[in-house]
Design an enzyme around this catalytic site. Structure first.
Site, PDB file in Angstrom:
ATOM      1  N   SER A 410      39.730  17.012  68.598  1.00  0.00           N
ATOM      2  CA  SER A 410      41.025  17.356  69.162  1.00  0.00           C
ATOM      3  C   SER A 410      41.738  18.424  68.336  1.00  0.00           C
ATOM      4  O   SER A 410      42.825  18.846  68.716  1.00  0.00           O
ATOM      5  CB  SER A 410      41.897  16.123  69.346  1.00  0.00           C
ATOM      6  OG  SER A 410      41.849  15.326  68.215  1.00  0.00           O
ATOM      7  N   HIS A 431      37.454  18.893  75.138  1.00  0.00           N
ATOM      8  CA  HIS A 431      38.457  17.960  74.618  1.00  0.00           C
ATOM      9  C   HIS A 431      39.022  17.108  75.747  1.00  0.00           C
ATOM     10  O   HIS A 431      39.792  17.594  76.577  1.00  0.00           O
ATOM     11  CB  HIS A 431      39.566  18.751  73.904  1.00  0.00           C
ATOM     12  CG  HIS A 431      40.617  17.876  73.307  1.00  0.00           C
ATOM     13  ND1 HIS A 431      41.916  18.279  73.126  1.00  0.00           N
ATOM     14  CD2 HIS A 431      40.565  16.592  72.850  1.00  0.00           C
ATOM     15  CE1 HIS A 431      42.611  17.298  72.594  1.00  0.00           C
ATOM     16  NE2 HIS A 431      41.822  16.260  72.418  1.00  0.00           N
ATOM     17  N   GLU A 443      40.385  20.081  78.089  1.00  0.00           N
ATOM     18  CA  GLU A 443      40.516  21.398  77.450  1.00  0.00           C
ATOM     19  C   GLU A 443      39.108  21.911  77.161  1.00  0.00           C
ATOM     20  O   GLU A 443      38.314  21.213  76.522  1.00  0.00           O
ATOM     21  CB  GLU A 443      41.311  21.281  76.144  1.00  0.00           C
ATOM     22  CG  GLU A 443      42.820  21.293  76.345  1.00  0.00           C
ATOM     23  CD  GLU A 443      43.590  21.286  75.023  1.00  0.00           C
ATOM     24  OE1 GLU A 443      44.606  21.983  74.917  1.00  0.00           O
ATOM     25  OE2 GLU A 443      43.179  20.568  74.084  1.00  0.00           O
ATOM     26  N   ASN A 481      47.671  19.779  71.645  1.00  0.00           N
ATOM     27  CA  ASN A 481      48.044  19.109  70.396  1.00  0.00           C
ATOM     28  C   ASN A 481      48.761  20.041  69.426  1.00  0.00           C
ATOM     29  O   ASN A 481      49.569  19.596  68.617  1.00  0.00           O
ATOM     30  CB  ASN A 481      46.806  18.484  69.734  1.00  0.00           C
ATOM     31  CG  ASN A 481      46.437  17.179  70.420  1.00  0.00           C
ATOM     32  OD1 ASN A 481      47.218  16.629  71.200  1.00  0.00           O
ATOM     33  ND2 ASN A 481      45.247  16.676  70.150  1.00  0.00           N
TER      34      ASN A 481
END
Ligand code: COA
Length: 699
Positions: A410, A431, A443, A481
């Site tokens: 991540s 991801h 992702e 993130n």
């Protein structure tokens, strides 16, 4: 004998004996754009003026009947005729008009059907009034004609859910009169001949009386007030359906006014941005090129993430080989996957009789050698660069040439992982978001050397799994993130400066988030952030204000949120109450930092939180981590619970405007110039008077 004339390039009339067949041909989904509306009106008018046909049947070419109004025309200057007027003309036709619906008859498409004098469905048909999903209501008679056919409760449920009703249910509910199979034109011709022969009854929907049901209306209105007070169109839907007891013309007027009210809301704009954004994310050059075949996927790691990914692949019909280092890990993985599949059966995502055969597509092993033949490996072990490098080195030796080697990391650097292999062109980041078999975001992290067909394969996989794939560049945290790491600090600063965690949560829930950030922290586990803060402690900018003081104190007590029963809140059964000890930590941390607490309004909380989110999102677009603003928006809608009716952080940013955002950031910077910095892109946009929507159009 048949002859065909074109009314315009979308609508034609074919004469077969006494029958007039009206064909709609407006690919891809036969939306009722201006030419379709005009053509239908002209065709019906012409057929009635001539007076030779004894029955008219409307059908559509291509894969589906009309899937709705042309959404692309919304928000633009309107060119008549309006859909409700066209449908009134069809309903008033002296010659009976029927419609043959195939594929998906949605929104204006279904309303077209409702205005005809009988409806024939073709097997596989789904009907629906999905306007609510776009912040609207059925504005072309749907709220008036549907209750006449199905009764008020069914119509309310259909309109408020926007769901697609399968053909059989539509037949039972009285929406369609017959269900047949065959080619739409052939079915249309035969049904029109039945009308002439008197074996298919026709009737005008506006002449059916509505069975009044005030109780259903009141109950629904009360329920919506409680659960969807932040949304606009659901309440308007009820208002319009309530008007169905009035004479048709009056009811239609009320429906139209409610529709126009909805059309003018930012919620409508946000939801339509979400609709097109979901489709536009894969509209990038790399995704259009050839992809590699993926039928067998290897998953390394049987934890929550690995098991979720394996479940998603199994549900999509892929073969999966799960690899773990120890038998107990493997057993846990198998148990989790089995539980996930059982859950999918309960949620109606998997047919009960498919559960065993789906599970049979799973093989497991303690030996990475079992991955020799897979087309794609997804590594989902814990976040440690050393461990990942070791795994990728081994995969390089084991996997067949052309296999795609993916990491579910991540935040780690995919370039560094790729560099340990002899085939960096085959390495990519995929991801997933937890729970991976439920959350729709994927992702697709493209490293420097990732080959274009590997990127295309990532998008093809996303589609196969029913997910929304978004291209991201390599950086700490990728799109989502990275932005989260930045703006989540705002919530902590607000608490240190005077707000309570509960006020921050409720202000953001008022904005539309399902849960405020402190509740999310408790749910995800406060230990995750604690570990990250410790990992980053050595490299933290000494000028940056520390945001973790209160959370650290909570974690030091061994309170990691829901899983330990305590975090920002105390969890006892279904009860959630504020954790009073946290108030003490907050007071002590304020004192240590010499802060005099001050009050914040809910609006100030939302403004600061959203401005921080937008700032980092702008930087992510500026440095190319996201290709377009809409990519950031879709990441937040599908992975972070961002309220869909707000369209995403950068769509929302446009509603404020770059100049106002820059002014806000400069104002906040008076307190903390390190955290609040104006992104260069935003500064440029403010100077040029441009928007993120402009950038989406140019890309
Ligand atoms: N108006 C304009 N364009 C539309 C449209 C509409 N009502 N419905 C779909 N499209 C476009 C899509 O944007 C897409 O365009 P693209 O290929 O340029 O990206 C194309 O038609 C195909 O749609 P897509 O959703 O990719 O195909 P699908 O087969 O998965 O789904 C539908 C087809 C009709 C079920 C789905 O598109 C849908 O739900 N459309 C919206 C229906 C609706 O809300 N109608 C009420 C409008 S008020």
């Amino acid at each position: 004998m048949s002859d065909t004339i074109a009314i315009n390039d979308k609508i034609s009339i074919e004469r077969v004996g006494d029958v007039a067949l009206i064909r709609i041909d407006n690919p891809p989904v036969n939306a009722t754009g201006q030419a379709v509306r005009q053509g239908l009106q002209d065709a019906i008018t012409q057929i009635n003026a001539e007076g030779t046909a004894k029955a008219v049947a409307i059908y559509a070419a291509g894969r589906t009947f009309v899937a709705g109004a042309d959404i692309r025309e919304f928000g633009k200057p309107f060119v008549p005729p309006a859909l409700p007027d066209v449908f009134n003309i069809i309903e008033a036709s002296a010659i009976p008009v029927i419609s043959v619906l195939h594929g998906t008859a949605l929104g204006g498409g279904l309303e077209l059907g409702l205005s005809t004098h009988a409806r024939i469905g073709i097997e596989g048909l789904r009907v629906g009034l999905p306007e609510i999903l776009l912040g609207l209501l059925p504005g072309a008679g749907g709220t008036q004609r549907m209750p006449r056919l199905t009764g008020v409760p069914f119509a309310l449920e259909m309109i408020l859910s926007g769901r697609q009703v399968p053909a059989k249910e539509a037949l039972e509910a009285g929406i369609i009169d017959r269900l047949e199979s065959g080619d739409p034109r052939e079915v249309a011709l035969k049904a029109a001949q039945d009308v002439i022969a008197g074996t298919l009854k026709t009737r005008r929907t506006d002449q059916i009386a509505v069975v009044p049901d005030q109780a259903a209306l009141d109950q629904t209105a009360a329920h919506l007030k409680k659960t969807q007070s932040h949304l606009y169109s659901p309440h308007k839907c009820v208002e319009a359906v309530a008007a169905a007891v009035l004479p048709m013309a009056e009811g239609l007027k009320i429906e139209r006014a409610a529709f126009m009210d909805c059309m003018n809301t930012p919620q409508r704009a946000g939801l339509i941005h979400a609709f097109f954004g979901e489709r536009a994310v894969s509209n990038i050059p790399e995704a259009k090129g050839p992809a590699r075949d993926i039928t067998h996927v290897g998953v390394i790691g049987g934890g929550t993430m690995g098991s979720g990914i394996a479940t998603a692949c199994l549900l999509a019909g892929l073969r999966v080989t799960l690899v773990e280092v120890a038998q107990d890990g493997l057993d846990r993985g198998i148990a989790t996957i089995t539980g996930n599949l059982d859950g999918a059966v309960k949620r109606g995502k998997l047919k009960a009789d498919k559960r065993d055969s789906t599970l049979a597509m799973l093989t497991t092993s303690l030996d990475m050698g079992a991955l020799a033949d897979v087309d794609l490996v997804i590594e989902a072990v814990f976040e440690d660069m050393g461990v990942k490098k070791d795994i990728f080195g081994k995969l390089d030796a084991i996997c067949k040439p052309g296999a795609i080697l993916a990491s579910n990391t991540s935040y780690l650097d995919i370039n560094e992982i790729a560099a340990v292999t002899s085939r960096p062109q085959d390495v990519i980041g995929l991801h997933f978001f937890s729970p991976a078999h439920v959350m729709r975001l994927l992702e697709i992290v493209v490293a420097d050397k990732t080959a274009p067909d590997v990127v295309a394969s990532g998008f093809a996989l996303a589609k196969k799994l029913g997910k929304v794939g978004v291209r991201a560049g390599v950086c700490d945290g990728f799109i989502g993130n990275r932005i989260l790491a930045h703006y989540s600090k705002t919530a902590s600063y607000l608490v240190l400066d005077g707000a309570t965690p509960q006020q921050v949560d409720s202000a953001l829930e008022g904005f539309g988030f399902a849960m405020g950030p402190h509740k999310v922290g408790d749910l995800a586990g406060l230990d995750i952030g604690w570990m990250t803060r410790k990992r980053k402690a050595a490299t933290r900018d000494p000028k940056e204000r520390y945001a973790g003081a209160v959370a650290d104190r909570i974690c030091e007590e061994g309170w990691f949120g829901r899983k330990t029963g305590k975090g920002y809140y105390v969890y006892e059964g279904k009860d959630i109450t504020p954790n009073l000890a946290v108030d003490r930590f907050i007071a002590e941390e304020r004192e240590k930092a010499g802060i005099t607490p001050r009050p914040f309004t809910d609006q100030e909380i939302v403004d600061r939180y959203m401005t921080a989110m937008i700032s980092e999102a702008a930087r992510v677009v500026e440095d190319g981590t996201a290709r377009r603003p809409l990519d950031v928006d879709m990441v937040f809608l599908f992975g972070y619970g961002f309220p869909r009716h707000r369209g995403g952080p950068l769509h929302y940013a446009d509603t404020i405007g770059a100049a106002a955002l820059v002014a806000r950031i400069k104002d906040y910077a008076k307190e903390d110039a390190t955290y609040w910095q104006v992104p260069a892109l935003l500064e440029k946009m403010a100077a040029n008077g441009t928007s993120f929507a402009d950038m989406n159009k140019e890309a």
